[in-house]
Design an enzyme around this catalytic site. Sequence first.
Site, PDB file in Angstrom:
ATOM      1  N   ILE A  64      28.580  39.668  37.624  1.00 56.26           N
ATOM      2  CA  ILE A  64      28.698  38.364  37.502  1.00 56.26           C
ATOM      3  C   ILE A  64      27.593  37.606  37.915  1.00 56.26           C
ATOM      4  O   ILE A  64      27.135  36.801  37.267  1.00 56.26           O
ATOM      5  CB  ILE A  64      30.230  37.851  38.062  1.00 56.26           C
ATOM      6  CG1 ILE A  64      31.354  38.459  37.337  1.00 56.26           C
ATOM      7  CG2 ILE A  64      30.376  36.336  37.857  1.00 56.26           C
ATOM      8  CD1 ILE A  64      32.775  38.671  37.928  1.00 56.26           C
ATOM      9  N   GLU A 120      44.955  30.370  48.545  1.00 57.05           N
ATOM     10  CA  GLU A 120      45.388  29.978  47.290  1.00 57.05           C
ATOM     11  C   GLU A 120      47.008  30.197  46.830  1.00 57.05           C
ATOM     12  O   GLU A 120      47.322  31.320  47.452  1.00 57.05           O
ATOM     13  CB  GLU A 120      44.535  30.948  46.160  1.00 57.05           C
ATOM     14  CG  GLU A 120      44.264  30.396  44.871  1.00 57.05           C
ATOM     15  CD  GLU A 120      43.300  31.118  44.217  1.00 57.05           C
ATOM     16  OE1 GLU A 120      42.132  31.465  44.722  1.00 57.05           O
ATOM     17  OE2 GLU A 120      43.686  31.836  43.096  1.00 57.05           O
ATOM     18  N   HIS A 128      41.386  28.514  39.399  1.00 59.08           N
ATOM     19  CA  HIS A 128      41.191  29.781  39.182  1.00 59.08           C
ATOM     20  C   HIS A 128      41.101  30.405  37.830  1.00 59.08           C
ATOM     21  O   HIS A 128      41.833  31.206  37.424  1.00 59.08           O
ATOM     22  CB  HIS A 128      42.197  30.751  39.986  1.00 59.08           C
ATOM     23  CG  HIS A 128      41.631  32.182  40.368  1.00 59.08           C
ATOM     24  ND1 HIS A 128      42.013  32.778  41.388  1.00 59.08           N
ATOM     25  CD2 HIS A 128      40.790  32.907  39.763  1.00 59.08           C
ATOM     26  CE1 HIS A 128      41.268  34.116  41.279  1.00 59.08           C
ATOM     27  NE2 HIS A 128      40.612  34.149  40.318  1.00 59.08           N
ATOM     28  N   ILE A 158      32.992  31.134  42.858  1.00 57.62           N
ATOM     29  CA  ILE A 158      33.851  31.887  41.758  1.00 57.62           C
ATOM     30  C   ILE A 158      34.180  33.108  42.220  1.00 57.62           C
ATOM     31  O   ILE A 158      35.074  34.038  41.460  1.00 57.62           O
ATOM     32  CB  ILE A 158      33.256  31.944  40.268  1.00 57.62           C
ATOM     33  CG1 ILE A 158      31.969  32.815  40.503  1.00 57.62           C
ATOM     34  CG2 ILE A 158      33.085  30.593  39.611  1.00 57.62           C
ATOM     35  CD1 ILE A 158      32.021  34.237  40.577  1.00 57.62           C
ATOM     36  N   ALA A 159      33.972  33.585  43.653  1.00 57.70           N
ATOM     37  CA  ALA A 159      34.091  34.759  44.019  1.00 57.70           C
ATOM     38  C   ALA A 159      35.915  35.013  44.558  1.00 57.70           C
ATOM     39  O   ALA A 159      36.695  35.373  43.639  1.00 57.70           O
ATOM     40  CB  ALA A 159      33.141  34.894  45.155  1.00 57.70           C
ATOM     41  N   ARG A 160      35.849  34.699  45.773  1.00 59.16           N
ATOM     42  CA  ARG A 160      37.197  34.918  46.230  1.00 59.16           C
ATOM     43  C   ARG A 160      37.243  33.670  47.455  1.00 59.16           C
ATOM     44  O   ARG A 160      36.340  33.592  48.116  1.00 59.16           O
ATOM     45  CB  ARG A 160      37.558  36.079  47.068  1.00 59.16           C
ATOM     46  CG  ARG A 160      37.937  37.152  46.046  1.00 59.16           C
ATOM     47  CD  ARG A 160      39.402  36.864  45.221  1.00 59.16           C
ATOM     48  NE  ARG A 160      40.058  38.054  44.340  1.00 59.16           N
ATOM     49  CZ  ARG A 160      39.573  37.778  42.998  1.00 59.16           C
ATOM     50  NH1 ARG A 160      39.045  36.666  42.463  1.00 59.16           N
ATOM     51  NH2 ARG A 160      39.915  38.678  42.044  1.00 59.16           N
TER      52      ARG A 160
HETATM   53  P1  NAP Z   1      30.217  43.597  41.017  1.00 57.59           P
HETATM   54  O1  NAP Z   1      29.398  44.000  39.949  1.00 57.59           O
HETATM   55  O2  NAP Z   1      30.638  44.805  41.839  1.00 57.59           O
HETATM   56  O3  NAP Z   1      29.279  42.837  41.942  1.00 57.59           O
HETATM   57  C1  NAP Z   1      29.350  42.364  43.428  1.00 57.59           C
HETATM   58  C2  NAP Z   1      28.266  42.192  43.868  1.00 57.59           C
HETATM   59  O4  NAP Z   1      28.434  41.694  45.280  1.00 57.59           O
HETATM   60  C3  NAP Z   1      27.297  43.302  44.120  1.00 57.59           C
HETATM   61  O5  NAP Z   1      25.983  43.396  43.563  1.00 57.59           O
HETATM   62  C4  NAP Z   1      27.280  43.819  45.687  1.00 57.59           C
HETATM   63  O6  NAP Z   1      25.942  44.310  46.237  1.00 57.59           O
HETATM   64  C5  NAP Z   1      27.412  42.534  46.270  1.00 57.59           C
HETATM   65  N1  NAP Z   1      28.112  42.633  47.747  1.00 57.59           N
HETATM   66  C6  NAP Z   1      28.941  43.123  48.008  1.00 57.59           C
HETATM   67  N2  NAP Z   1      29.564  43.198  49.257  1.00 57.59           N
HETATM   68  C7  NAP Z   1      28.396  42.167  49.636  1.00 57.59           C
HETATM   69  C8  NAP Z   1      28.049  41.555  50.978  1.00 57.59           C
HETATM   70  N3  NAP Z   1      28.731  42.014  51.975  1.00 57.59           N
HETATM   71  N4  NAP Z   1      27.031  40.983  51.091  1.00 57.59           N
HETATM   72  C9  NAP Z   1      26.288  40.559  50.072  1.00 57.59           C
HETATM   73  N5  NAP Z   1      26.592  41.133  48.712  1.00 57.59           N
HETATM   74  C10 NAP Z   1      27.509  41.651  48.484  1.00 57.59           C
HETATM   75  O7  NAP Z   1      31.346  42.668  40.893  1.00 57.59           O
HETATM   76  P2  NAP Z   1      31.698  41.634  39.698  1.00 57.59           P
HETATM   77  O8  NAP Z   1      32.159  42.247  38.589  1.00 57.59           O
HETATM   78  O9  NAP Z   1      30.343  40.975  39.596  1.00 57.59           O
HETATM   79  O10 NAP Z   1      32.723  40.470  40.625  1.00 57.59           O
HETATM   80  C11 NAP Z   1      32.498  40.090  41.558  1.00 57.59           C
HETATM   81  C12 NAP Z   1      33.634  39.348  42.135  1.00 57.59           C
HETATM   82  O11 NAP Z   1      34.037  38.141  41.592  1.00 57.59           O
HETATM   83  C13 NAP Z   1      34.887  40.157  42.015  1.00 57.59           C
HETATM   84  O12 NAP Z   1      35.169  41.103  43.196  1.00 57.59           O
HETATM   85  C14 NAP Z   1      36.173  38.995  42.011  1.00 57.59           C
HETATM   86  O13 NAP Z   1      36.372  39.048  43.143  1.00 57.59           O
HETATM   87  C15 NAP Z   1      35.335  37.993  41.316  1.00 57.59           C
HETATM   88  N6  NAP Z   1      35.930  37.200  40.416  1.00 57.59           N
HETATM   89  C16 NAP Z   1      36.500  36.372  40.239  1.00 57.59           C
HETATM   90  C17 NAP Z   1      36.823  35.671  39.106  1.00 57.59           C
HETATM   91  C18 NAP Z   1      37.588  34.542  38.856  1.00 57.59           C
HETATM   92  O14 NAP Z   1      38.377  34.144  38.189  1.00 57.59           O
HETATM   93  N7  NAP Z   1      37.094  33.449  39.738  1.00 57.59           N
HETATM   94  C19 NAP Z   1      36.857  36.544  38.000  1.00 57.59           C
HETATM   95  C20 NAP Z   1      36.194  37.804  37.904  1.00 57.59           C
HETATM   96  C21 NAP Z   1      35.784  38.090  38.962  1.00 57.59           C
HETATM   97  P3  NAP Z   1      25.433  45.693  45.669  1.00 57.59           P
HETATM   98  O15 NAP Z   1      25.473  45.609  44.289  1.00 57.59           O
HETATM   99  O16 NAP Z   1      23.967  45.361  46.261  1.00 57.59           O
HETATM  100  O17 NAP Z   1      26.057  46.633  46.321  1.00 57.59           O
END
Ligand code: NAP
Length: 316
Positions: free
Chosen positions: A157, A265, A283, A234-236
């Site tokens: 994302i 939430e 959300h 948009i994360a958590r």
């Molecule tokens: P993803 O591909 O796993 O990406 C998460 C990124 O966060 C990765 O690049 C990871 O780094 C990085 N990360 C993890 N822990 C970290 C830390 N402690 N400090 C800095 N960076 C860190 O996941 P995604 O598909 O993009 O989704 C991300 C999140 O968005 C989901 O887990 C969910 O909670 C949220 N989300 C929200 C909605 C909504 O409706 N608002 C919808 C979908 C998802 P590395 O790659 O370098 O390990």
Amino acid sequence: MKLLITRPMTPAVEARARTEFDVEIRENTLPMSRREMSSALTEFDVVVPTLGDLFSAQVFAGAGTVRCKLLANFGVGYNHIDVEAARAAGIEVTNTPGAVTDATADIAMTLLLTTARRAGEGERLVRSGQWQGWHPTQMLGHHVTGKRVGIVGMGRIGQAIARRCHFGFGMQVAYQSRNVKDLDFPAEFTPDLHKLAASVDFLVLAVPGGAETRHLINAQVLEAVNSSAILVNIARGEVVDEAALISALQSGQIAGAGLDVYEFEPKVPQALCNMENVTLLPHLGTATEEVRSSMGHMALDNVVAHVAGRALPNPV
Ligand code: NAP
């Protein structure tokens, strides 16, 4: 094989589930109670849970004889499931990565633009009947094109947001992540979160939730943020210390915030609701019919693989 889906789904997903499985679809749109989760683990072979179904270590420990072998989560974020405790109870966990990426990046841009250009406030003004007409200094907002955006969490994302910012708005992109990324657009890796916060006009959060990222954005990080900058989450909700964010907004330490998620939430503090420089969405990240159907199909694909004894497509 008995399957439980813990919320109503789109018609396409419900129809497929009823055709392919002996399925019970819970009608309630609210999260499951602890008792419901315990029963689900003992009465069903597979459960499709989602956000808000808090499958904690206590739930697994208190469930008795567990029949469930798979939690095929509907959603990419799975911080509501204690994955270690699930494994210890002999339960695998899958999620729905990729299906959610573009829609969630679109909502990040919606929040960024709405907050920067005061679109929510402007819309409220028009609806109130109080608008007195255009003039050169009416409701001046923050310019977006060409500005600097900092992405925290450059995963699927985060990269989709960065692409939109770079190719769509000519923005300079900087990011923080655990690892440096090989990207097909220019982006500056800034491993120090405080330095990143201090150097950008927009700070956008796209990390997963959970213990590791809880309050990643705290009072110190907010202090580092430029007073003309806007935070987008948009994360958590738990990634941001919400009380610290409210203080930073009230004192003018940061210029505004666009939020899709909240620490407690669906409770949204009245202080946030009172501020015009804050955009608040319920959300909505993945809330389109196509995306919710893709997520549902992905969850069911994991169920199919599990039943067939094949490798799970999306284990976490
Ligand atoms: P993803 O591909 O796993 O990406 C998460 C990124 O966060 C990765 O690049 C990871 O780094 C990085 N990360 C993890 N822990 C970290 C830390 N402690 N400090 C800095 N960076 C860190 O996941 P995604 O598909 O993009 O989704 C991300 C999140 O968005 C989901 O887990 C969910 O909670 C949220 N989300 C929200 C909605 C909504 O409706 N608002 C919808 C979908 C998802 P590395 O790659 O370098 O390990």
